[in-house]
Scaffold this active site. Structure first.
Site, PDB file in Angstrom:
ATOM      1  CB  SER A 127     -97.166 -19.071 -38.606  1.00  0.00           C
ATOM      2  OG  SER A 127     -96.851 -17.720 -38.564  1.00  0.00           O
ATOM      3  CG  ASP A 172     -90.727 -17.984 -33.852  1.00  0.00           C
ATOM      4  OD1 ASP A 172     -91.414 -17.097 -34.661  1.00  0.00           O
ATOM      5  OD2 ASP A 172     -90.815 -19.178 -33.806  1.00  0.00           O
ATOM      6  CG  HIS A 203     -91.977 -17.824 -37.839  1.00  0.00           C
ATOM      7  ND1 HIS A 203     -92.620 -18.037 -36.704  1.00  0.00           N
ATOM      8  CD2 HIS A 203     -92.742 -17.770 -38.897  1.00  0.00           C
ATOM      9  CE1 HIS A 203     -93.887 -18.067 -37.146  1.00  0.00           C
ATOM     10  NE2 HIS A 203     -94.316 -17.949 -38.423  1.00  0.00           N
TER      11      HIS A 203
END
Length: 297
Positions: free
Chosen positions: A107, A245, A272
């Site tokens: 991320s 995601d 995610h």
């Protein structure tokens, strides 16, 4: 498979007068160096999902970035920049004597990993970019596409609250919660390490750099775009993404198309957090990639 276990070592590193706390598992010659998401999020969720690599002969190192977890939490908005975090990452790598590493960024940690790879190419054996992007304006367009799935009335409500800054309003938060369960973690019960990180989130760096939530980018990174520079990253790259995601497969594909040596895996039943949502498949992909490049010159 993820596990909660104490680190073999807990190391304090001084970075420009601030204390940063790192965690080390295993003692292999090959090091997987973790950069977690956030910003402002403790590293619990990422290190507990990857400490299993110590059982496969790797040393695993994570650290609480400045402003979160056990590291210092200074109250200075000038500290919340990606350039400073790049230098912090290098300071930790040098202080722990890690040498060349397999750098894994998840991320926000992926944005940090990309900037780090561009600044310190000689420090990497491989680069692993998980559930991340290299072009935040493109990502924001994808986020608006995901938000649109809530319907026009809900989108209108979101925009109205964002216009007057009422991010904490219950109806706004209800819509964000729905998006989180669709696109951040699709498990009914979120894993304990993920909850531990979320419960100790320092929102100051997050708000300064990203914004008030996962689906609105208004911080100092909103115009960040490294796609034109990706061709300079010459090490092998693994890109992973969940089909559902929040940082979408389109973002992953955009990176792959501009990296010289990249492979891409899409986890079909994940959002995610594939390392929690599909741990067996995720672990197999990661171990195969690391094994292929073990001992890389």
């Amino acid at each position: 498979m993820w596990q909660i276990k104490p680190a073999d070592e807990r190391i304090e590193v001084e970075v420009d007068g601030h204390r940063v706390v790192a965690y080390s598992y295993g003692a292999g010659e090959e090091t997987v160096f973790l950069l977690n998401g956030g910003p402002g999020l403790p590293c619990d969720y990422l290190r507990d999902a990857h400490s299993f690599l110590a059982g496969h002969g790797y040393r695993v190192v994570a650290f609480d970035q400045l402003g979160c977890g056990a590291s210092d939490r200074p109250d200075d908005p000038a500290l919340w920049s990606i350039a400073r975090y790049v230098e912090e990452t290098e300071a930790v790598r040098r202080a722990l004597g890690l040498g060349r590493v397999h750098l894994l960024g998840h991320s926000w940690g992926g944005w940090l990993a990309i900037d780090y790879a561009l600044a310190y190419p000689g420090a990497l054996k491989t680069l692993i970019l998980e559930d991340t992007a290299a072009d935040l304006p493109h990502l924001m367009a994808e986020m608006h596409r995901l938000r649109a799935s809530l319907g026009p009335e809900t989108v209108e409500m979101l925009l109205a609250h964002e216009a007057d800054g009422s991010y904490g309003h219950p109806e706004y938060q209800a819509a964000i919660t729905l998006l989180n369960y669709r696109h951040v973690c699709r498990l009914q019960d979120w894993p304990a390490p993920l909850l531990a990180s979320l419960e100790d989130w320092n929102m100051a760096p997050y708000m300064a750099m990203q914004g008030p939530n996962e689906f609105l980018y208004i911080g100092n990174l909103k115009d960040w775009n490294r796609v034109p520079d990706l061709h300079r990253i010459e090490v092998p790259v693994l890109i992973t993404v969940g089909r559902h995601d929040e940082i979408t497969p389109a973002c992953a594909l955009r990176m792959k198309q501009h990296l010289p040596q990249a492979e891409l895996t899409v986890f079909q039943n994940s959002s995610h957090m594939p390392f929690y949502e599909e741990p067996a498949d995720y672990d197999a992909v990661l171990l195969a990639f690391l094994g292929k490049h073990r001992g890389a010159a």
